[in-house]
Design an enzyme around this catalytic site. Structure first.
Site, PDB file in Angstrom:
ATOM      1  N   MET A  79       0.812  -1.213   0.000  1.00  0.00           N
ATOM      2  CA  MET A  79       0.000   0.000   0.000  1.00  0.00           C
ATOM      3  C   MET A  79       0.850   1.269   0.000  1.00  0.00           C
ATOM      4  O   MET A  79       2.057   1.232   0.203  1.00  0.00           O
ATOM      5  CB  MET A  79      -0.918   0.022   1.221  1.00  0.00           C
ATOM      6  CG  MET A  79      -1.921  -1.110   1.271  1.00  0.00           C
ATOM      7  SD  MET A  79      -2.970  -1.037   2.744  1.00  0.00           S
ATOM      8  CE  MET A  79      -4.026   0.369   2.337  1.00  0.00           C
ATOM      9  N   HIS A  80       0.182   2.388  -0.189  1.00  0.00           N
ATOM     10  CA  HIS A  80       0.661   3.748   0.100  1.00  0.00           C
ATOM     11  C   HIS A  80       1.712   4.287  -0.875  1.00  0.00           C
ATOM     12  O   HIS A  80       2.029   5.475  -0.824  1.00  0.00           O
ATOM     13  CB  HIS A  80       1.245   3.847   1.515  1.00  0.00           C
ATOM     14  CG  HIS A  80       0.412   3.234   2.590  1.00  0.00           C
ATOM     15  ND1 HIS A  80      -0.923   3.533   2.760  1.00  0.00           N
ATOM     16  CD2 HIS A  80       0.730   2.340   3.567  1.00  0.00           C
ATOM     17  CE1 HIS A  80      -1.385   2.847   3.802  1.00  0.00           C
ATOM     18  NE2 HIS A  80      -0.407   2.119   4.300  1.00  0.00           N
ATOM     19  N   ASP A 235      -2.494  -5.331  -0.042  1.00  0.00           N
ATOM     20  CA  ASP A 235      -1.966  -6.625   0.374  1.00  0.00           C
ATOM     21  C   ASP A 235      -2.691  -7.234   1.566  1.00  0.00           C
ATOM     22  O   ASP A 235      -3.044  -8.426   1.547  1.00  0.00           O
ATOM     23  CB  ASP A 235      -0.458  -6.540   0.637  1.00  0.00           C
ATOM     24  CG  ASP A 235      -0.046  -5.374   1.536  1.00  0.00           C
ATOM     25  OD1 ASP A 235      -0.918  -4.652   2.046  1.00  0.00           O
ATOM     26  OD2 ASP A 235       1.176  -5.185   1.718  1.00  0.00           O
TER      27      ASP A 235
END
Length: 483
Positions: A79-80, A235
Site C-alpha cells: 500500500m501507500h 496486500d
C-alpha cells in the site's frame, strides 16, 4: 483458470488457480528497494513489470495448458506507494514506498487540518500517499507540476496490463484522499493535500473488472485474448480474502516484514486517535481495521544479519519450551512505529543488556518485543469495538511454533495455524479475479483454510507475559525522550 499476483517490496509472486480456487502452481521473481537517504525507501516501477514478466513466463513454462486457459487476473500489492505519471503516462520519479518516512512533517500538517481525520477515518501517517505528494510539491516542484496521475504500486501493474488507470477501495483507503466511509475520493481531502480529482484513478470495488488485458501483451505473454483484469486489493485486504476474513469477528495476526493484527468489520467504525488503520475491505460493503508494527520479522532479520546466523537458526536455538520474559527487553522501533504511537522518529534497541547474555537471549527478547508490539495493536483494535476471540497466525514468522506460542501467551488468545497449502495475498487476488469474472458471491469463494493446529495460551505464563507487556509499554516515553 485465474491468476493472482502478489506484488511485494522484495518480489512478486504469481499464483495460478482453478475456477474452484484450487491452486495449480506458482512462481516468484525478486528485486530490491533503494534507500538513497536515511528514512527513504524507493523503487523503480519498471522492476515490478520486469518481475511480473519473469514470474508469468515461468508459470507459463511450468503449466502451459492451464496457463492458456486463464480468464481473469488480479493484483494484490503493498500500500501507500506514490507512482507519479505525466500526461503521457511516463513515470516521473522512483516510487516512494510505504516504509519511507521522509514526509513526517507534511503528514503532521495534513493530520492537523480540519476534518481530515473525520473523513479519512485515520491519522495521516508519514507512510501514506498524500504526505508523499506534499513532500514532492515542496522539495521537487518541477516534478510535482508535471503530475497528471498518481497511482498505487499494484495499480501501476494493472495499468501496464490493461492500459486503464484505475484503483479500488482497499488500497485507495490508505492514501488519505479517500472518504473511507463513503467509499469515494474526497474533494476536501484532495484539496487539503494540494491535489485534484482528475489526478486520481477511477475507483472500483476489488471485485470490479477494470478492463481487458491488452492484446499485444496477451500475445507476448502467451495468454488468451480477452482476459479480464480485475481491480484486486491492497496486500492485507487480499490476505484477508485469502484466509476468509470477511465478517465481524474474523481476523488474523501476520508475522511478516511488518506485523499486522487485522479484524474484519461489518461497518465503518473509525477511531483515528488509536492509530488503528480503518480501511475499506476489498469486497463491497465491508471494512477492516488493523494495527501495524513496522518491523516484525524485519527485527529478527536485523538480528540475524548482525550475528551472522539465519533467522531459522536463531529461533531453533531457543528449543521448544517457552519461558517467562526476563529482564532483557527489545523495542522493535527500528523504523519508527505506527500503532499505537504514530512516531516516525522513535528508535528501538535493547534494555537490560548484560555481559552474560548471549545470542539466544537476544533472540528471545526480539520475539518477545515484537509480540508485545502486536499486543499493543490488539489493545488499540479493541478500543474501536473490534473483539476477535481467536486469530489466524500467518506470515513467515508463524513457521516458528515457539514464536506463535509466545504470541498466544502475550495476546491471551488462541491462534490457529493453517495447514500447509495456499493462502494469503496471492490467493486473495485470485479469488477476487474469480468473483469479478464469474459474479460469484465472495462469501462462497473466500472460505477459511484448513486448520492444522490451534495454539492456546499457556495459563501458567499469561500473567508473566502481561507483566512484561506492561513494562514494555512503560518504556516508550523514555525512548521518545532519547530522540
Amino acid at each position: 483458470m485465474y491468476i493472482g499476483l502478489d506484488l511485494g517490496t522484495s518480489g512478486v509472486r504469481a499464483l495460478l488457480v482453478r475456477a474452484d480456487g484450487v491452486p495449480v502452481g506458482s512462481q516468484e521473481a525478486h528485486y530490491q528497494a533503494a534507500h538513497p537517504a536515511p528514512g527513504w525507501s524507493e523503487q523503480d516501477p519498471a522492476t515490478w513489470v520486469a518481475g511480473c514478466r519473469s514470474a508469468l513466463a515461468a508459470l507459463r513454462a511450468e503449466h502451459p495448458v492451464e496457463y492458456g486457459a486463464v480468464r481473469g487476473i488480479a493484483v494484490a500489492g503493498h500500500m501507500h506507494g506514490a507512482v507519479l505519471l505525466d500526461a503521457d503516462g511516463t513515470v516521473l520519479r522512483p516510487c516512494i514506498l510505504w516504509n519511507d518516512t521522509r514526509s513526517h512533517v507534511q503528514a503532521a500538517r495534513l493530520d492537523a487540518a480540519d476534518g481530515v481525520r473525520d473523513i479519512s477515518g485515520n491519522i495521516v501517517f508519514p507512510g501514506f500517499t498524500a504526505p508523499k505528494l506534499a513532500w514532492v510539491a515542496e522539495h521537487e516542484p518541477d516534478i510535482f507540476s508535471r503530475v497528471a496521475k498518481v497511482v498505487l504500486p499494484k495499480d501501476y501493474v494493472s495499468l501496464w496490463m490493461s492500459g486503464i488507470c484505475a484503483s479500488e477501495m482497499s488500497d485507495a483507503a490508505g492514501t488519505a484522499w479517500l472518504d473511507v466511509g463513503g467509499r469515494d475520493w474526497s474533494d476536501r481531502l484532495l484539496d487539503a493535500g494540494g491535489m485534484r480529482r482528475d489526478q486520481m484513478p477511477a475507483l472500483h470495488e476489488g471485485t470490479g473488472v477494470i478492463g481487458l488485458l491488452r492484446d499485444a501483451l496477451a500475445d507476448e505473454m502467451g495468454l488468451p485474448r480477452g482476459v479480464q483484469v480485475v481491480a484486486g486489493a491492497a496486500d492485507n485486504a487480499a490476505a484477508a480474502c485469502g484466509v476468509g476474513a470477511l465478517k465481524e469477528g474474523d481476523g488474523f495476526v501476520s508475522l511478516g516484514t511488518s506485523g499486522v493484527v487485522l479484524a474484519a468489520r461489518d461497518g465503518f467504525a473509525p477511531d483515528a486517535g488509536s492509530a488503528v488503520h480503518t480501511f475499506c475491505h476489498a469486497v463491497p460493503g465491508r471494512w477492516y481495521q488493523m494495527g501495524v508494527t513496522l518491523a516484525c520479522t524485519d527485527s529478527l532479520n536485523w538480528l540475524a544479519r548482525i550475528t551472522g546466523q539465519g533467522p531459522a537458526a536463531l529461533t531453533a536455538a531457543l528449543g521448544d519450551a517457552v519461558r517467562a520474559p526476563g529482564s532483557l527487553r527489545f523495542y522493535p522501533y527500528l523504523s519508527g512505529e505506527r500503532t499505537p504511537h504514530n512516531d516516525a522518529q522513535v528508535r528501538g534497541g535493547f534494555s537490560g543488556l548484560d555481559i552474560g547474555h548471549d545470542a539466544p537471549d537476544m533472540t528471545r527478547a526480539v520475539l518477545e518485543g515484537v509480540s508485545f508490539a502486536q499486543a499493543d495493536s490488539l489493545l488499540a483494535l479493541r478500543a474501536t469495538g473490534a473483539d476477535p476471540q481467536t486469530l489466524l497466525a500467518i506470515g513467515g514468522g508463524a513457521a516458528s511454533l515457539h514464536w506463535v506460542q509466545m504470541l498466544a501467551n502475550t495476546l491471551n488468545l488462541p491462534l490457529e495455524i493453517p495447514a500447509r497449502g495456499e493462502f494469503g495475498a496471492a490467493l486473495g487476488a485470485a479469488r477476487l479475479a474469480i468473483c469479478g469474472v464469474t459474479g460469484a458471491n465472495p462469501s462462497e469463494v473466500m472460505t477459511k483454510p484448513e486448520i492444522a493446529r490451534t495454539v492456546y495460551p499457556d495459563a501458567a505464563l499469561v500473567g508473566a507475559f502481561a507483566e512484561g507487556h506492561q513494562a514494555y509499554r512503560a518504556a516508550y516515553p523514555m525512548l521518545k525522550a532519547l530522540q
